[in-house]
Design a protein around this motif. Sequence first.
Motif, PDB file in Angstrom:
ATOM      1  N   MET A   1       6.499 -18.904  -3.922  1.00 53.77           N
ATOM      2  CA  MET A   1       6.957 -17.734  -4.374  1.00 53.77           C
ATOM      3  C   MET A   1       6.785 -16.584  -3.236  1.00 53.77           C
ATOM      4  N   LYS A   2       6.199 -16.998  -2.109  1.00 53.52           N
ATOM      5  CA  LYS A   2       6.060 -15.912  -0.910  1.00 53.52           C
ATOM      6  C   LYS A   2       5.439 -14.705  -1.281  1.00 53.52           C
ATOM      7  N   VAL A   3       4.113 -14.916  -1.882  1.00 57.85           N
ATOM      8  CA  VAL A   3       3.244 -13.902  -2.386  1.00 57.85           C
ATOM      9  C   VAL A   3       1.978 -14.070  -1.449  1.00 57.85           C
ATOM     10  N   ASP A   4       1.413 -13.132  -0.911  1.00 54.00           N
ATOM     11  CA  ASP A   4       0.147 -13.327  -0.197  1.00 54.00           C
ATOM     12  C   ASP A   4      -0.978 -12.782  -0.982  1.00 54.00           C
ATOM     13  N   ALA A   5      -2.244 -13.113  -0.630  1.00 51.74           N
ATOM     14  CA  ALA A   5      -3.063 -13.238  -1.331  1.00 51.74           C
ATOM     15  C   ALA A   5      -3.461 -11.472  -1.975  1.00 51.74           C
ATOM     16  N   ASP A   6      -3.100 -10.670  -1.012  1.00 53.13           N
ATOM     17  CA  ASP A   6      -3.234  -9.283  -1.623  1.00 53.13           C
ATOM     18  C   ASP A   6      -2.048  -8.921  -2.502  1.00 53.13           C
ATOM     19  N   PHE A   8      -0.892 -10.964  -4.674  1.00 52.72           N
ATOM     20  CA  PHE A   8      -1.073 -11.466  -5.777  1.00 52.72           C
ATOM     21  C   PHE A   8      -2.207 -10.750  -6.719  1.00 52.72           C
ATOM     22  N   GLU A   9      -3.242 -10.311  -5.791  1.00 52.91           N
ATOM     23  CA  GLU A   9      -4.243  -9.376  -6.460  1.00 52.91           C
ATOM     24  C   GLU A   9      -3.716  -8.116  -6.855  1.00 52.91           C
ATOM     25  N   GLU A  10      -2.689  -7.472  -6.141  1.00 54.45           N
ATOM     26  CA  GLU A  10      -2.233  -6.410  -6.837  1.00 54.45           C
ATOM     27  C   GLU A  10      -1.496  -6.459  -8.214  1.00 54.45           C
ATOM     28  N   ARG A  11      -0.630  -7.683  -8.130  1.00 54.59           N
ATOM     29  CA  ARG A  11       0.036  -8.083  -9.541  1.00 54.59           C
ATOM     30  C   ARG A  11      -1.024  -8.279 -10.631  1.00 54.59           C
ATOM     31  N   LEU A  12      -2.140  -8.587 -10.399  1.00 54.71           N
ATOM     32  CA  LEU A  12      -3.214  -8.743 -11.606  1.00 54.71           C
ATOM     33  C   LEU A  12      -3.836  -7.347 -12.017  1.00 54.71           C
TER      34      LEU A  12
END
Length: 108
Positions: A1-6, A8-12
């Motif tokens: 999905m080409k999503v980095d850790a930051d 991903f965290e922001e989406r939570l």
Amino acid sequence: MKVDADQFEERLYDSPQRDGVSTEASLAFIQETEDFFLKLGQKALAAIARKSIESMKSGKAKVDEMIASGQFDSLLQKAQDEMDALLPPSVGSGSSNSQPSQESTGSH
């Protein structure tokens, strides 16, 4: 999905449009932890994860109840008032006492 850790965290994070997303993500993560420990035969650690899930759910239910009844705001204000009473008046007031003196900075 080409999503980095930051990302991903922001989406939570919760937002008005995604109310409860972070809570659900946290619970799902701990559930996976419980499953992981069970697969390893670590029943004690799995039980700790299960208790964490139960505590989070009951805690969230209690906080939601307190918010709905208006208790949460009054308890939060009471805690703030108690903390304010413990602090000396100059702490956080921005008084001139909090500024370094010329002697301490070496300038004359």
